[in-house]
Design an enzyme around this catalytic site. Structure first.
Site, PDB file in Angstrom:
ATOM      1  N   GLU A 121       0.940  -1.098  -0.226  1.00  0.00           N
ATOM      2  CA  GLU A 121      -0.031  -0.012  -0.103  1.00  0.00           C
ATOM      3  C   GLU A 121       0.776   1.136  -0.048  1.00  0.00           C
ATOM      4  O   GLU A 121       0.346   2.500  -0.585  1.00  0.00           O
ATOM      5  CB  GLU A 121      -1.061   0.108   1.288  1.00  0.00           C
ATOM      6  CG  GLU A 121      -1.895  -1.188   1.113  1.00  0.00           C
ATOM      7  CD  GLU A 121      -3.230  -1.047   2.012  1.00  0.00           C
ATOM      8  OE1 GLU A 121      -4.020  -0.344   1.638  1.00  0.00           O
ATOM      9  OE2 GLU A 121      -3.130  -1.816   2.750  1.00  0.00           O
TER      10      GLU A 121
ATOM     11  N   GLU B 173      -4.015  -9.717   3.444  1.00  0.00           N
ATOM     12  CA  GLU B 173      -4.849  -9.216   4.661  1.00  0.00           C
ATOM     13  C   GLU B 173      -5.800 -10.445   4.505  1.00  0.00           C
ATOM     14  O   GLU B 173      -6.645 -10.474   5.476  1.00  0.00           O
ATOM     15  CB  GLU B 173      -5.452  -7.846   4.321  1.00  0.00           C
ATOM     16  CG  GLU B 173      -4.558  -6.791   4.747  1.00  0.00           C
ATOM     17  CD  GLU B 173      -3.567  -6.477   3.670  1.00  0.00           C
ATOM     18  OE1 GLU B 173      -2.882  -5.263   4.143  1.00  0.00           O
ATOM     19  OE2 GLU B 173      -3.514  -6.800   2.753  1.00  0.00           O
TER      20      GLU B 173
END
Length: 919
Positions: free
Chosen positions: A777, A797
């Site tokens: 990210e 995730e």
């Protein structure tokens, strides 16, 4: 029926004309005066954005002046010539960038009970003759139509331009230099000058005696009287600044003050809610605005009525002081605030200024190797010297000299509050005090006839911030920020600290004064040069955020009586956190005033901090808090562990001196979690936690946010490279820290200290090894990605029942084919750099170990181009996804017009460069 519009025959008809009109409920003479008053221009002309040179005080036929306007959202400069002028008409010709010509013919005529205002004119030349022409003309016409609509709603009931209460300066352009009589030097007419100084002290606690704004108005009246001239500069002020009061909070205190003193400013500025640095930040900021020609006369004031507020609370009586409607706000708020305490400090009871400064005081004692008695003697002698200054200060709250023995004696009037401090070694906030300054340009001061012997020149200001949370600082006894602002102001003025005759160091607690003196290279016991001319916050009084306002006033009085001398004021916000400095003199400055942001490229070593760790360390500092009856309440201790981290402990009150043994050296702090390097226009930001694969904890997120903030603010920094130390770019969030409730979320840039608000300047991610979860990210938040050929990218995730919450899934969906984005998001499996390069997500793939070097070379090539062009090209790419097809080219023209309207753009040169590149 209204009268017909006046017949208009402009001497020159431009190719893209307009005709607009509106009815206004006011007499023609007053309307025309309003329209042609530069001080009122911002009230009705929506395009107006300022003056690059001195604004004209009155329009004169044949006169010339420059104006900043926004055309299609683009700031440009127009140079006007007044071609014609009568009691009912004004004709202006203007030239803008790239050969644009503008003509404006303004006329007024009586109408039923009011005035009919008509605007005729047109635009031609330069890009307006090409495909951008209709767009420019339409934008200009719409802006003028909106301006007339605003004019129709204007208030014409106030004093008219040229009233006896208003100082009118008739200047068509920046005048020549002004001769300073005492030194014989020529000074720039926009040099900022403090000309009026006022203070107020109100002993009564009757609420009718004054709220903070009322006290400030009294101080401003004193400042106006101090000038000793007929003109009232106060009512002519274009800017009013207010130091936010704590005892009674106003949404826009400057507006209330302006109303009270009869000013009608174009701008109001207010400091942040908490911070003793506010007065100096405000003076420095507005002095810089005057030096740029953005302001001519500024009023600056601050006040507290804390003594009255406390008395009313004790008596159970409500205060009927001024309030303002919801939504009221100043034009601008100066400075920022954030939560002052971290979790470890709060849990240990380390929550007030008294606690922190007492803790720092004992850290100083440990460093100096002093006994309790030796240290008490040192700080009481220091504070006694402050009381001596206050005894000679007619505005001080406690005008009484105190001996060191009196300050050391614990009794009913001087009880222990927080070891080693007694009440008379702590700031006294329950005061009613105000200060006010009138600051203007040298041009205004000369035209107003102000005696040059009253002029005080601000030479330079600076501000900087230490590591925000005290217990995360590497050394409690040091302040890198004070050192930086001291160096900045002395370098700018070409002075040494020995050249400064008068000092007023911010004196809330003895530890603050000792640290500031050490960082500035000052002895604390020089009888020939005391560290204050005011008396400190114990004796002179601590009026909330505004003590430094009184420092400036007292320094100005000293300097007037000692021509040619220099004065230095410092100020502190929070817990030795926010710092500011200002240098003053009756001698004019050698160069233009600057408000220096010394935060840029400031090195702040840090320590990680924990609460009540299961390991013991070396006692670094301690304090004991006391109840009002003088009995000990609790203890707070900080220890340094072997790994250099700090632990904060809440304890029972300590019995005895924990420094009885000979102090040993404290373990050095560990490596910072983020390292910043500066290579000319390229800033390199390195995640520096290789032992945990550069996982991001809260300290790392804060370090990354600060690095990005300072990269954005650094005028010399063009491009940044984000990379990681060690074999891996970043493994994402530090899950162990998160399990302790320590989430890497910052107030400004959000998760991971970057992803919610990436920088406006270009950012390149250089990825070796892997960028997983939050690491991916971070890379996606960059503008370009350079990766080693063995690098892996993934968002795992989903395997933990989570979603990439920092924008990863969203950015992947926008950058990759839907199937690929879903594969990454739903399987959690990583993908190699080469595949993502083929899909256009990664810009360059390099041999292993070469990602950083390649990214750096790419940054250098980008930084070689004009910065504005790079920024605007990036903006177009970033924003175009939100544009419809119909509006895309309008937005494109608006953004590109910023370059075309910039002073540095050379169209023929650009064409020549393009021809060379094609050939």
């Amino acid at each position: 029926m209204p009268a017909p519009p006046p017949v208009v025959e402009p001497p020159r008809l431009l190719s893209r004309p307009w005709t607009l009109s509106v009815s206004v409920a006011a007499p023609p003479e007053r309307v025309l005066a309003h329209l042609t008053d530069p001080a009122r221009m911002a009230d009705w002309l929506v395009m107006h954005s300022g003056w690059p040179a001195a604004p004209p005080g009155a329009l004169v036929e044949g006169g010339r002046f420059a104006q900043r306007v926004k055309l299609m959202g683009t700031p440009v400069e127009v140079r006007w010539t007044v071609r014609g002028l009568s009691g009912r008409t004004v004709w202006l010709d203007g030239t803008g960038p790239m050969g644009i010509e503008v003509g404006v013919y303004l006329s007024v005529a009586p109408s039923d009970g009011g005035t009919l205002v008509r605007l005729d004119g047109g635009v031609q030349g330069g890009p307006t003759d090409g495909p951008l022409g209709p767009m420019v003309a339409r934008s200009l016409t719409e802006a003028l139509r909106a301006s007339l609509e605003r004019l129709a709603r204007a208030d014409f009931t106030g004093p008219s331009s040229g009233s006896d209460r208003t100082l009118t300066l008739i200047k068509r352009e920046k005048p020549g230099t002004i001769r300073h009589l005492r030194t014989g030097r020529e000074i720039d007419p926009w040099t900022p000058v403090i000309v009026g100084i006022g203070q107020c002290r109100e002993r009564t606690t009757n609420p009718a005696a004054g709220d903070p704004v009322s006290l400030a108005a009294r101080a401003m009246e004193s400042a106006s009287t101090d000038i000793l001239i007929e003109h009232n500069l106060v009512t002519s002020a274009d800017t009013v600044g207010w130091v936010a009061s704590v005892s009674w909070q106003y949404p826009d205190g400057a507006a209330l003050l302006a109303e009270r003193v009869g000013a009608r400013p174009a701008r109001t500025v207010q400091t942040g809610l908490f911070g003793g640095d506010g007065p100096l930040r405000l003076v420095n900021d507005l002095a810089a605005a005057i030096s740029r020609g953005e302001s001519r006369i500024a009023l600056i004031a601050g006040a507290e009525a804390a003594a009255t507020a406390a008395a009313a609370e004790r008596a159970g009586k409500p205060l009927d002081w001024p309030t303002q409607p919801d939504g009221t706000a100043p034009t601008r708020t100066l400075g920022t605030d954030r939560e002052p305490n971290n979790a470890a400090e709060t849990a240990a009871g380390l929550v007030s200024p008294l606690h922190f400064y007492a803790l720092i005081e004992n850290a100083l004692r440990r460093r100096d190797g002093l006994s309790v008695a030796e240290h008490r003697k040192k700080i009481t002698e220091l504070w006694s010297r402050l009381s001596q200054a206050a005894a000679g200060n007619m505005y001080a709250w406690l005008q009484e000299f105190r001996t060191p023995e009196q300050l050391a004696t614990v009794d009913g009037d001087n009880r222990l509050v927080c070891a080693p401090y007694t009440k008379l070694l702590a700031a006294n906030l329950q005061v009613n005090q105000a200060s006010a300054l009138i600051v203007c340009s040298a041009e205004v001061a000369r035209e107003a006839g102000i005696d040059q012997r009253l002029w005080i020149f601000p030479h330079v200001g600076a501000h900087a911030t230490d590591e925000w949370h005290v217990t995360e600082r590497a050394d409690l006894t040091r302040s890198p920020a004070i050192h930086a602002i001291g160096r900045a102001v002395l370098d700018h003025t070409r002075l040494t600290i020995d050249d400064i005759r008068y000092l007023d160091l911010y004196a809330c607690f003895p530890s603050a004064v000792q640290i500031a003196a050490a960082e500035l290279g000052l002895p604390i016991d020089d009888p020939e040069r005391p560290l204050t001319v005011t008396g400190g916050l114990t004796f002179a009084g601590g009026p909330g955020n505004n003590y430094a306002g009184h420092s400036l006033a007292n320094l100005c009085f000293r300097l007037r009586h000692d021509p040619g001398s220099y004065g230095l004021a410092t100020a502190v916000g929070w817990y030795m956190t926010k710092h500011a400095a200002t240098v003053l003199s009756t001698d004019p400055p050698v160069g233009e005033f600057r408000d220096i942001d010394a935060d840029i490229r400031l090195h702040r070593p840090t320590r990680s901090v924990a609460l009540n760790a299961d390991r013991s360390g070396i006692v670094e500092a301690y304090t004991v808090t006391y109840r009002r009856d003088g009995t000990p309440e609790a203890g707070i201790v900080t220890e340094i562990l072997d790994d250099g981290s700090r632990v904060v402990r809440a304890t029972e009150p300590l019995d005895g001196d924990p420094f009885d043994d000979t102090p040993v050296a404290l373990p050095p702090p560990g490596e910072p979690p983020v390292v910043v390097e500066w290579h000319g226009p390229v800033t390199v930001i390195r995640l520096n936690r290789p032992a945990v694969r550069n996982a991001v904890d809260l300290a790392t997120a804060r370090g990354l946010e600060r690095a990005i903030d300072e990269f954005e603010a650094d005028p010399d920094a063009r491009v940044a490279v984000l990379t990681g130390n060690g074999p891996m770019f970043c493994a994402g969030m530090d899950l162990k820290a998160a399990a302790r409730g320590e989430y890497p979320i910052t107030e400004g840039r959000g998760l991971l200290g970057l992803t919610a608000e990436p920088p406006r300047k270009p950012l390149i991610a250089a990825v070796e090894g892997a960028a997983l979860a939050g690491g991916f990210e971070l890379a996606l938040a960059a503008d370009l990605i350079v990766a080693a050929e063995d690098a892996l990218f993934g968002i795992p995730e989903v395997k933990r029942g989570l979603v990439a919450a920092a924008g990863g899934v969203l950015r992947l969906a926008r950058s990759l084919p839907r199937a690929t984005a879903l594969e990454l998001a739903l399987t959690g499996e990583p993908m190699p750099a080469r595949r993502l390069h083929d899909l256009g997500l990664i810009n360059r793939v390099t041999p292993v170990g070469k990602a950083y070097a390649t990214a750096f070379d790419l940054a250098v090539s980008i930084a070689a181009h004009p910065a504005l062009a790079v920024l605007l090209a990036k903006r177009i790419v970033d924003e175009q996804g939100d544009w419809t097809s119909a509006e895309a080219f309008d937005h494109l023209s608006e953004i590109a017009g910023v370059v075309l309207g910039s002073a540095s753009f050379d169209l023929p040169k650009a064409y020549r460069r393009a021809d060379r590149e094609r050939s």
